[in-house]
Design a protein around this motif. Structure first.
Motif, short mmCIF file in Angstrom:
data_model
loop_
_atom_site.label_atom_id
_atom_site.label_comp_id
_atom_site.label_asym_id
_atom_site.label_seq_id
_atom_site.Cartn_x
_atom_site.Cartn_y
_atom_site.Cartn_z
N ASN A 12 11.32 -4.92 -2.70
CA ASN A 12 11.24 -3.92 -1.64
C ASN A 12 12.07 -4.32 -0.41
O ASN A 12 12.46 -5.48 -0.26
CB ASN A 12 9.77 -3.74 -1.22
CG ASN A 12 9.55 -2.51 -0.39
OD1 ASN A 12 10.29 -1.53 -0.51
ND2 ASN A 12 8.55 -2.53 0.46
N MET A 13 12.32 -3.35 0.43
CA MET A 13 13.03 -3.54 1.70
C MET A 13 14.43 -4.11 1.50
O MET A 13 14.91 -4.92 2.31
CB MET A 13 12.22 -4.42 2.66
CG MET A 13 10.85 -3.89 2.99
SD MET A 13 10.03 -4.81 4.30
CE MET A 13 8.35 -4.23 4.15
N VAL A 14 15.10 -3.70 0.42
CA VAL A 14 16.47 -4.18 0.20
C VAL A 14 17.39 -3.69 1.30
O VAL A 14 18.39 -4.34 1.64
CB VAL A 14 16.99 -3.73 -1.19
CG1 VAL A 14 16.29 -4.49 -2.29
CG2 VAL A 14 16.81 -2.22 -1.38
N THR A 69 0.93 6.57 -7.12
CA THR A 69 -0.27 7.28 -7.55
C THR A 69 -0.38 8.69 -6.98
O THR A 69 -1.14 9.50 -7.49
CB THR A 69 -1.54 6.50 -7.16
OG1 THR A 69 -1.60 6.40 -5.73
CG2 THR A 69 -1.53 5.11 -7.77
N GLY A 70 0.35 8.94 -5.91
CA GLY A 70 0.24 10.25 -5.27
C GLY A 70 -1.02 10.39 -4.45
O GLY A 70 -1.27 11.41 -3.84
N ILE A 99 13.79 -1.54 -4.72
CA ILE A 99 13.12 -0.31 -4.30
C ILE A 99 13.09 -0.23 -2.77
O ILE A 99 13.30 -1.23 -2.07
CB ILE A 99 11.67 -0.22 -4.83
CG1 ILE A 99 10.82 -1.37 -4.27
CG2 ILE A 99 11.63 -0.22 -6.34
CD1 ILE A 99 9.33 -1.24 -4.57
N ILE A 100 12.81 0.96 -2.28
CA ILE A 100 12.44 1.18 -0.87
C ILE A 100 11.15 1.98 -0.93
O ILE A 100 11.17 3.20 -1.14
CB ILE A 100 13.54 1.92 -0.09
CG1 ILE A 100 14.86 1.12 -0.14
CG2 ILE A 100 13.11 2.13 1.36
CD1 ILE A 100 16.03 1.82 0.53
N ALA A 101 10.04 1.31 -0.78
CA ALA A 101 8.73 1.92 -1.05
C ALA A 101 8.44 3.10 -0.13
O ALA A 101 7.84 4.09 -0.55
CB ALA A 101 7.62 0.87 -0.92
N ARG A 102 8.86 3.02 1.13
CA ARG A 102 8.54 4.09 2.08
C ARG A 102 9.19 5.41 1.69
O ARG A 102 8.60 6.47 1.83
CB ARG A 102 8.99 3.69 3.49
CG ARG A 102 8.10 2.66 4.14
CD ARG A 102 8.70 2.17 5.43
NE ARG A 102 8.97 3.25 6.36
CZ ARG A 102 8.07 3.80 7.18
NH1 ARG A 102 6.83 3.35 7.16
NH2 ARG A 102 8.38 4.77 8.00
N THR A 135 0.82 -1.20 0.00
CA THR A 135 0.00 0.00 0.00
C THR A 135 0.86 1.26 0.00
O THR A 135 0.50 2.27 -0.60
CB THR A 135 -0.96 0.00 1.21
OG1 THR A 135 -1.67 -1.23 1.22
CG2 THR A 135 -1.95 1.13 1.12
N SER A 136 2.02 1.20 0.67
CA SER A 136 2.95 2.34 0.61
C SER A 136 3.41 2.58 -0.82
O SER A 136 3.51 3.72 -1.28
CB SER A 136 4.17 2.06 1.51
OG SER A 136 3.81 2.01 2.86
N LEU A 137 3.69 1.49 -1.55
CA LEU A 137 4.09 1.62 -2.95
C LEU A 137 2.96 2.22 -3.77
O LEU A 137 3.19 3.09 -4.63
CB LEU A 137 4.48 0.24 -3.51
CG LEU A 137 4.84 0.19 -5.00
CD1 LEU A 137 6.04 1.07 -5.29
CD2 LEU A 137 5.11 -1.24 -5.44
N PHE A 138 1.74 1.79 -3.52
CA PHE A 138 0.59 2.34 -4.23
C PHE A 138 0.49 3.85 -4.02
O PHE A 138 0.27 4.61 -4.97
CB PHE A 138 -0.68 1.64 -3.73
CG PHE A 138 -1.95 2.15 -4.34
CD1 PHE A 138 -2.32 1.77 -5.62
CD2 PHE A 138 -2.78 3.01 -3.65
CE1 PHE A 138 -3.50 2.23 -6.19
CE2 PHE A 138 -3.96 3.49 -4.20
CZ PHE A 138 -4.32 3.09 -5.48
#
Length: 662
Positions: free
Chosen positions: A112-114, A22-23, A140-143, A15-18
């Protein structure tokens, strides 16, 4: 417009990535079931739409969340998908990836979370993973948004890439069954091999989908023939094993493990999830939050807002109405009805937003998942599991999403029990009632008194869960699995958004349901059997309240005023405050407190608050229980048991309190 889907396990940052892509904003929380329906947002740069699906572990549905995702694959059209995976738990995440690859739509992986993986001594070779799977893999790091530009670039190109579905070899017996089933499936927009595989492993959604167009006799015969050749092993187990072996092979080729650092998360978990001290620490934290909300921060802010409504705002409106030569009726409707009713509810907005702010910190930090784990031992004893505590926590904000969040519970009877008991959690709509009565009668201990009501709701929910799970809703065995995310320092922007999303519903309700209810209540107080502008004691409002007043006398508040307030509170609990403001003709909360203190004793006040906590869900919650349970019988049960429970608990509180001299 191009449409893309977002898939991933719970607690992978989906959901953080979403939100980043999308903004827009959707609820972010570190627990399974936070996303209970698909949500749609426009990708930045107007590159298409992204659909955020519930967090799931598999496409073979065990929970309502997985059913939502599976139905989406079968019924919706989309060009490609993003699969977000947690680099620190790659082996568990890749099982879903394999199923999505077999589905055959273009796919890109957001690794995510690398950063968390590296701290744990896990090095994932993204380029090698890309080669092995044959699809783009973007670390990626979604946050923080790191790597998302590259991910979005790949996403925009997905529709231009033709992709062959992953084909694992499931052995001669299963491959022959797949081939036979494929031959019996007519031309379909879906990958026929994938449909055959899902059918063989017993996916009920696919079985229903195929049965609408195909005779199932031949398909079931092919399935039975394949299972006989597996020497007693089920097709589900066999297919699952082949996929897991593929995942382990991928792991060997792409992941290197080194020496892990001792993470802060692990040190904190030694304390916060301790078998003995974990729950007392949680209760202590909640006590601190309630003290801040109702004593140290919330009350001064609410008093300031109340002074504004009763003073400057009322003065401005009266001057405006005077300049407009408004009639007495309009003047009283606006000042005595709308301002007193709606304003009397809005003065509690600061306390509600403060509470939601602290709950958002608990969610965004990763502590909420730990609470679910802590409570699993307790929940198991009452016939549920830790997942059932998550909707209850959500219920502290609003009972409607709490009922919807039960979709993440796999066992149907556990889900129904949790759904029926979630309304016992003190939602934000009850807070104005608690704040008013606790502020009037227990000014020195508001936080403790309000916390006791929250705890009372939880204890009664647990007791009823034990009763229901042992009798009419006896459960089958279940298990609780949840990935504990690393602790995060909550981001200020995220906290502000989360607090606003939780609290705006309260303000919206004040402008719609409460506004409409306030106008209706005032009109009923203004008119009566003898005409208009009657005494409040001769109004339709008083007449209706006099019918229920005798029934309420044994529990401490047998007045028509209390009866009417409870009746209107069935619409929305906040309307109780609006009703009292109108009935007592008071300009501000301090005056209302004074009137209530003359009408109630502290014992009666606590009995009244307990009744408001328990007596029935609001109309919106009743509607969602009906929708989620698919049962009118259980919806009516939720109404009846709430009323009976509220009466019995308030009766015990008041009668025992009187015997003890309170």
């Amino acid at each position: 417009m191009l449409t893309y889907a977002l898939f991933g396990n719970p607690n992978t940052g989906k959901t953080s990535l979403f939100n980043q892509l999308t903004g827009s904003y959707q609820t972010v929380g570190n627990w399974a079931g936070v996303t209970v329906e698909k949500k749609i947002g426009k990708l930045k740069g107007n590159q298409g739409e992204l659909i955020d699906l519930p967090g799931i572990y598999t496409l073979n549905p065990l929970s309502e969340d997985e059913t939502v995702a599976m139905n989406f694959l079968l019924q919706e059209s989309f060009e490609g998908a993003v699969n977000i995976v947690d680099a620190s738990h790659l082996d568990k995440n890749l099982y879903l990836t394999v199923q999505l690859l077999e589905f055959g739509k273009p796919l890109v992986i957001g690794l995510n979370m690398v950063d968390v993986a590296k701290r744990r001594g896990i090095d994932v070779d993204a380029q090698k993973l890309e080669e092995v799977l044959g699809i783009p893999v973007v670390p990626i790091i979604a946050r923080s948004g790191q790597g998302l530009d590259q991910l979005q670039t790949y996403l925009a190109q997905l529709s231009d890439k033709s992709r062959r579905a992953l084909r694992l070899n499931y052995g001669d017996a299963v491959e022959q069954a797949i081939e036979n089933i494929e031959a019996n499936i007519p031309d379909d927009s879906h990958n026929r091999r994938w449909l055959a595989l899902q059918f063989l492993e017993g996916n009920p959604i696919v079985e229903k989908y195929l049965s609408e167009n195909i005779s199932m006799d031949a398909l079931n015969r092919f399935k039975q023939q394949a299972e006989k050749l597996l020497n007693g092993r089920s097709l589900y187990q066999h297919i699952q094993t082949v996929r897991q072996e593929f995942v382990q092979d991928v792991m060997k080729k792409t992941v290197r493990k080194g020496k892990a650092n001792v993470l802060l998360s692990e040190r904190l978990d030694q304390v916060l999830t301790h078998r003995i001290f974990g729950i007392p620490i949680f209760l202590g934290l909640m006590f601190l939050i309630f003290q801040l909300t109702f004593d140290w921060l919330g009350t001064p802010l609410s008093d300031a807002l109340d002074s504004f409504f009763a003073g400057p705002l009322t003065g401005w409106l009266e001057a405006l109405l005077g300049a407009m030569d408004a009639t007495v009726f309009i003047h009283r409707l606006i000042i005595d009805g709308i301002v007193a009713g709606v304003g009397g509810v809005l003065v509690f907005v600061p306390q509600i937003f403060i509470l939601f702010f602290f709950i958002s910190i608990i969610e965004d930090s990763g502590y909420m998942a730990r609470v679910a784990v802590l409570m699993d031992r307790v929940m198991e004893k009452i016939g549920l599991n830790g997942k059932a505590f998550i909707p209850m926590i959500i219920g502290f904000g609003c009972n409607v999403p709490a009922v919807m969040a039960t979709r993440s519970i796999e066992q149907p009877k556990e889900r129904l029990i949790t759904m029926l008991l979630s309304p016992l959690m003190s939602c934000s709509a009850r807070l104005p009632v608690y704040a008013l009565f606790a502020g009037a009668f227990f000014a020195e201990n508001q936080g403790i008194v309000v916390l006791s009501l929250y705890v009372l709701g939880i204890i009664l929910a647990f007791a009823l869960a034990k009763l229901l799970s042992s009798t009419i809703l006896r459960n089958e065995g279940s298990f609780f699995v949840v990935e504990l995310p690393p602790y995060h320092t909550p981001q200020v922007r995220s906290l502000i958004r989360s607090t606003w999303e939780k609290g705006k519903g309260f303000i919206k309700k004040a402008g719609t349901i409460i506004f409409a209810g306030t106008v209706l209540i005032w009109l009923l107080s203004y008119t009566g059997p003898t005409g208009m502008d009657v005494s409040i004691d001769e109004s339709f409002l008083a007449v209706s309240g006099q019918w229920v007043a005798p029934l309420l006398a044994p529990i401490g508040f047998g007045t028509w005023e209390a009866g009417v307030a409870l009746m209107t509170g069935a619409l929305a609990k906040e309307v109780i405050i609006s009703t009292m403001n109108i009935i007592y003709f008071v300009p501000d909360v301090d005056t209302l407190k004074g009137v209530i203190m003359a009408s109630f004793t502290p014992l009666q006040a606590y009995s009244f608050m307990a009744f408001v906590l328990l007596y029935m869900p609001c109309i919106a919650t009743v509607a969602v229980i009906r929708k989620e349970s698919h049962s009118l019988k259980w919806t009516l049960f939720s109404l009846v048991y709430g009323l009976v429970l509220a009466y019995l608990v308030s009766l015990v509180i008041y009668q025992v309190g009187q015997l003890l001299g309170f």
